[in-house]
Design an enzyme around this catalytic site. Structure first.
Site, PDB file in Angstrom:
ATOM      1  CD1 TRP A 162     -19.811  34.145  97.464  1.00  0.00           C
ATOM      2  CD2 TRP A 162     -18.975  34.702  99.742  1.00  0.00           C
ATOM      3  NE1 TRP A 162     -18.559  32.645  98.059  1.00  0.00           N
ATOM      4  CE2 TRP A 162     -19.177  32.836  99.153  1.00  0.00           C
ATOM      5  CE3 TRP A 162     -18.511  34.954 100.542  1.00  0.00           C
ATOM      6  CZ2 TRP A 162     -17.778  32.362  99.966  1.00  0.00           C
ATOM      7  CZ3 TRP A 162     -17.677  34.376 102.038  1.00  0.00           C
ATOM      8  CH2 TRP A 162     -17.421  33.353 101.088  1.00  0.00           C
ATOM      9  CG  ASP A 193     -14.713  40.049 100.807  1.00  0.00           C
ATOM     10  OD1 ASP A 193     -14.058  39.926 100.627  1.00  0.00           O
ATOM     11  OD2 ASP A 193     -16.080  38.955 100.863  1.00  0.00           O
ATOM     12  CE  LYS A 251     -11.541  33.301  95.503  1.00  0.00           C
ATOM     13  NZ  LYS A 251     -12.853  32.123  95.520  1.00  0.00           N
TER      14      LYS A 251
HETATM   15  C1  LMR Z   1     -16.847  31.770  94.566  1.00  0.00           C
HETATM   16  O1  LMR Z   1     -17.657  32.542  95.128  1.00  0.00           O
HETATM   17  O2  LMR Z   1     -16.987  30.375  94.371  1.00  0.00           O
HETATM   18  C2  LMR Z   1     -15.527  31.115  96.185  1.00  0.00           C
HETATM   19  O3  LMR Z   1     -15.271  32.413  96.763  1.00  0.00           O
HETATM   20  C3  LMR Z   1     -16.071  29.582  96.295  1.00  0.00           C
HETATM   21  C4  LMR Z   1     -16.395  29.682  97.466  1.00  0.00           C
HETATM   22  O4  LMR Z   1     -15.636  29.684  98.718  1.00  0.00           O
HETATM   23  O5  LMR Z   1     -17.596  29.854  97.229  1.00  0.00           O
END
Ligand code: LMR
Length: 397
Positions: free
Chosen positions: A129, A210, A245
């Site tokens: 992420w 996570d 989510k």
């Molecule tokens: C995403 O990856 O799009 C979500 O988890 C929202 C974010 O805060 O990035």
């Protein structure tokens, strides 16, 4: 103070959200930020949440401070949701605190690691992420990555991953995604979790799991397989959860951070540091959203309603994974996208080139992250044909 500053770069995910909302083309499609959307392209408030909120507003009697760990009822419910009947829980080896969202949980975890082991390196999957490295670096920690996703085969680079992790020393931290890997949709299988547990035990590194998408892959229990296995197998573990989510409570900012320590006595001590880390950050979390979640999980009827709403969200995403693949094939697109149907969660990489991503956005109003990460939940019966036509056009040799 500010006169020497250059503007900070726009966040690649949240910036996309703003750009999409400013686009006035009626046929635009948002495959960017990770929020669930229904058939109408709307992010709904779940009926179970609405009912829990109504009950709370009828019965709530105070708005006094809630304490650094947040609501104890919420924390206990989250422990059960995440760990089921894992021994770590019955052995009183788990300390949980409610945090402002999953990101808040990660930041508290990062600050706690910095406090306990200032020189620890945090190892993250390549890719991960986009905000993961930033959160841990902001806490002053060193971040490195380990191989994870193979773009050529759209699958896990298992050998390369285990090879890299076999060199992680004692005291370092390995960040893992419990399920619905963001951004790739490629998850660890039970045998990978088992091997990781053995490695962590032998080498002495601490996993940080996570779990932002519990219930979005298969079901609540299967999605928590890894975190439950590690909690039972290892003396120490950190994990973070999010209700953004699976409860659709994004803007209420509800998450939790949990530490698992070697025994009950050490857990009490670890908890005291967890709470003081929270006190130094934001003192205590907001209560409203957590109390809604506690209300749902504590009431059999509301919980059953939430479980069926969660299943409906998961099924809709999986249906569109399937539909996307079959419609692209029917449209004569030669490239094989069948991997989309094997991956899970909101995201997959489409694996298309930056110029193609740009054309999708400029010519067709289709927004996705520059890495080609697409949020499959953004598709519906009204926009699927437009998406497929656009893909067929930009992929034309
Ligand atoms: C995403 O990856 O799009 C979500 O988890 C929202 C974010 O805060 O990035």
């Amino acid at each position: 103070m500010f006169s020497h500053l250059q503007a900070a770069p726009t966040d690649p995910i949240l910036g996309l959200m703003a750009a999409y909302s400013q686009d006035s083309r009626p046929f635009k499609i948002d495959l960017g930020v990770g929020v669930y959307k229904d058939e109408d392209g709307h992010t709904p408030i779940l009926a179970s949440v609405k009912e829990a909120e109504a009950r709370r507003s009828r019965n709530e009697t105070t708005k006094t401070y809630i304490g650094m760990a947040g609501d104890p009822g919420f924390n206990a419910q989250m422990d059960r949701l995440s760990l089921g009947d894992a021994r770590a829980l019955t052995d009183s080896r788990v300390a949980t605190a409610h945090t402002p969202g999953g990101t808040g949980a990660l930041r508290i975890a990062a600050d706690l690691i910095k406090r306990c082991r200032p020189d620890a390196t945090v190892w993250m999957s390549d890719p991960t992420w986009g905000n993961h490295p930033a959160v841990f670096k902001a806490a002053g920690l060193t971040v490195r990555d380990y191989p994870y996703y193979d773009a050529a085969t759209q699958s896990l680079r298992a050998d390369a991953m285990f090879d890299a992790l076999s060199k992680v020393p004692a005291g370092d931290v390995v960040l893992l995604h419990a399920c619905c890997h963001n951004p790739s949709g490629v998850d660890l299988a039970p045998e990978h979790w088992q091997r990781l547990a053995t490695m962590a035990q032998t080498q002495g590194f601490v996993p940080l799991v996570d779990m932002a998408y519990q219930g979005f892959s298969t079901d609540l229990d299967s999605d928590a397989y890894g975190v439950r296995l590690l909690a039972n197998a290892l003396p120490e573990l950190i994990y973070t959860t999010s209700c953004s989510k699976n409860f659709g409570l994004y803007r209420e900012r509800i998450g939790a951070v949990s530490v698992v320590a070697a025994n009950a006595e050490q857990t009490v001590i670890a908890k005291s540091h967890l709470l003081s880390t929270i006190r130094n950050n934001y003192s205590m979390p907001p209560a409203h959203g957590a109390l809604i979640v506690a209300e749902i999980l504590g009431d059999a009827e509301l919980k059953a309603q939430w479980l069926s709403e969660l299943a409906a969200m998961r099924d809709r995403i999986n249906t569109y994974r399937h539909l996307m693949v079959s419609r692209l094939r029917e449209a004569g697109v030669e490239r094989d996208f069948s991997f989309i149907d094997r991956q899970r969660g909101m995201f997959s990489f489409l694996g298309i080139a930056p110029e193609q991503i740009q054309r999708l956005r400029e010519e067709f109003g289709i927004y996705m992250v520059g890495s080609s990460r697409a949020n499959i939940a953004g598709l519906n019966q009204r926009n699927l044909a437009h998406f497929v036509d656009a893909m067929a056009t930009v992929l034309k040799p």
